[in-house]
Design a protein around this motif. Structure first.
Motif, PDB file in Angstrom:
ATOM      1  N   MET A  85      -1.724   6.342  -0.031  1.00 46.47           N
ATOM      2  CA  MET A  85      -3.169   6.107  -0.096  1.00 46.47           C
ATOM      3  C   MET A  85      -3.923   7.356   0.358  1.00 46.47           C
ATOM      4  SD  MET A  85      -3.842   3.199  -1.359  1.00 46.47           S
ATOM      5  CE  MET A  85      -3.357   1.489  -1.544  1.00 46.47           C
ATOM      6  N   ARG A 127      -8.494  12.541  -4.957  1.00 47.05           N
ATOM      7  CA  ARG A 127      -9.720  12.046  -5.604  1.00 47.05           C
ATOM      8  C   ARG A 127     -10.950  12.850  -5.179  1.00 47.05           C
ATOM      9  NH1 ARG A 127     -11.413   5.605  -5.526  1.00 47.05           N
ATOM     10  NH2 ARG A 127     -13.501   5.857  -6.388  1.00 47.05           N
ATOM     11  N   LEU A 177      -3.878   9.813  -2.390  1.00 46.63           N
ATOM     12  CA  LEU A 177      -4.811   9.445  -3.476  1.00 46.63           C
ATOM     13  C   LEU A 177      -6.238   9.856  -3.125  1.00 46.63           C
ATOM     14  CD1 LEU A 177      -3.661   5.862  -4.576  1.00 46.63           C
ATOM     15  CD2 LEU A 177      -3.624   7.942  -5.947  1.00 46.63           C
ATOM     16  N   SER A 202      -7.489   3.314  -1.359  1.00 43.39           N
ATOM     17  CA  SER A 202      -7.581   4.330  -2.414  1.00 43.39           C
ATOM     18  C   SER A 202      -8.952   5.000  -2.482  1.00 43.39           C
ATOM     19  CB  SER A 202      -7.246   3.685  -3.749  1.00 43.39           C
ATOM     20  OG  SER A 202      -8.034   2.525  -3.916  1.00 43.39           O
ATOM     21  N   TYR A 253       0.820  -1.213   0.000  1.00 44.64           N
ATOM     22  CA  TYR A 253       0.000   0.000   0.000  1.00 44.64           C
ATOM     23  C   TYR A 253       0.855   1.265   0.000  1.00 44.64           C
ATOM     24  CZ  TYR A 253      -2.858  -3.890   1.327  1.00 44.64           C
ATOM     25  OH  TYR A 253      -3.460  -5.129   1.336  1.00 44.64           O
ATOM     26  N   ALA A 296       0.777   1.913  -4.339  1.00 43.36           N
ATOM     27  CA  ALA A 296      -0.550   2.509  -4.118  1.00 43.36           C
ATOM     28  C   ALA A 296      -1.296   2.779  -5.427  1.00 43.36           C
ATOM     29  CB  ALA A 296      -0.417   3.787  -3.290  1.00 43.36           C
ATOM     30  N   GLN A 297      -0.599   3.368  -6.402  1.00 42.24           N
ATOM     31  CA  GLN A 297      -1.259   3.713  -7.677  1.00 42.24           C
ATOM     32  C   GLN A 297      -1.772   2.464  -8.378  1.00 42.24           C
ATOM     33  OE1 GLN A 297      -1.657   6.696  -9.132  1.00 42.24           O
ATOM     34  NE2 GLN A 297      -0.175   8.100  -8.185  1.00 42.24           N
ATOM     35  N   ALA A 314      -4.676   0.956  -6.496  1.00 36.67           N
ATOM     36  CA  ALA A 314      -5.892   1.761  -6.700  1.00 36.67           C
ATOM     37  C   ALA A 314      -6.579   1.384  -8.018  1.00 36.67           C
ATOM     38  CB  ALA A 314      -5.538   3.243  -6.687  1.00 36.67           C
TER      39      ALA A 314
END
Ligand SMILES: C[S@@+](CC[C@H](N)C(=O)[O-])C[C@H]1O[C@@H](n2cnc3c(N)ncnc32)[C@H](O)[C@@H]1O
Length: 247
Positions: A85, A92, A88, A62, A14, A18-19, A22
């Motif tokens: 995370m 988002r 992100l 994510s 994580y 992470a990307q 996600a």
């Protein structure tokens, strides 16, 4: 809160991936066609309209669940150990005043959260990363309103017993495996424990369990990945628990 090296290593999937994580969990077999549909069905059975409700998402990753909770009308506080995370999720949902996301090691509790402010604590696929779950569930109870709900998913103790290093089902043990979730092998360490320890950690923290399930994959998965569907409908994989804080 800065995490130490051991935590970063344990949380490599994580932190470093992470990307990729996600992207994968949006549409993969285990999360999108099994874990989320089961968790969300359990949630919707009890509280489908979250308008004006305060929800705490613990181990938010994510933000797939943040999106689901917002769609149901909630205000969401989302916490995760992995800084990538948290970034992100912040990106988002940037500009959405209903979302507050920050970094927190949940092994250290919820030091920034006040007593009795949440209607729901949601924690999908996070608690197996905690060696001692008792303090975690006690913190969940503390921040919930009386009668508030706790919903979490985790590895099935029955399934994880097969990977026991000692062969002692009743021992709590760290297990280190290589997972291919993001397309490259990543070392993941988590804890396995018996069903009685898992459930006792919840019931001894001020909760009554109101539902316990082992998950139902979607019909879509049967078309898309028949082998995974067959496995998930014949072998234990995850455990899903809904509990209510005693008044
Ligand atoms: C399998 S992912 C699940 C993410 C999200 N709940 C979902 O279902 O899409 C597990 C998450 O728990 C987080 N996590 C692991 N140990 C944690 C800890 N001690 N404190 C807070 N978060 C942790 C990881 O960083 C990761 O984002």
């Amino acid at each position: 809160m800065p995490s130490n090296n051991r935590q970063e290593q344990m949380n490599e999937m994580y932190n470093r991936h992470a990307q990729a994580y996600a992207k994968v969990v949006k549409d993969n077999d285990y999360n999108a066609e099994f874990e989320r549909p089961t968790t969300l069905a359990m949630l919707d059975r009890v509280m489908s309209d979250l308008t004006g409700k305060n929800v705490l998402d613990l181990g938010c990753g994510s933000g797939e669940y943040v999106a689901e909770l917002l769609a149901r009308g909630a205000r969401v506080t989302a916490l995760d150990l992995a800084a990538p995370m948290v970034e992100l999720v912040q990106q988002r949902f940037v500009g959405d005043a209903r979302v507050h996301c920050y970094q927190q090691d949940l092994a250290l509790g919820l030091p920034l959260e006040q007593d009795g402010q949440y209607d729901l604590v949601l924690s999908p696929l996070m608690v197996h990363y905690l060696e001692d779950q008792r303090p975690f569930f006690a913190e969940c109870a503390r921040v919930l309103k009386p009668g508030g709900r706790l919903l979490f998913s985790t590895h099935s103790p029955v399934a994880d017993a097969e990977a026991s290093p000692s062969g002692n089902y009743y021992a709590r043990e760290a297990i280190t495996e290589q997972w291919d979730t993001v397309g490259v092998p990543v070392t993941v360490t988590f804890y396995r424990r018996s069903l009685s320890e898992q459930i006792g950690a919840v019931t001894q923290s001020g909760f009554v369990i109101t539902a316990l399930e082992e998950g139902t994959p979607t019909k879509r998965l049967r078309q898309r990945s028949p082998e995974t569907y067959q496995r998930l409908t014949t072998q234990p994989n995850f455990l899903f628990v809904m509990a209510q804080k005693m008044r």
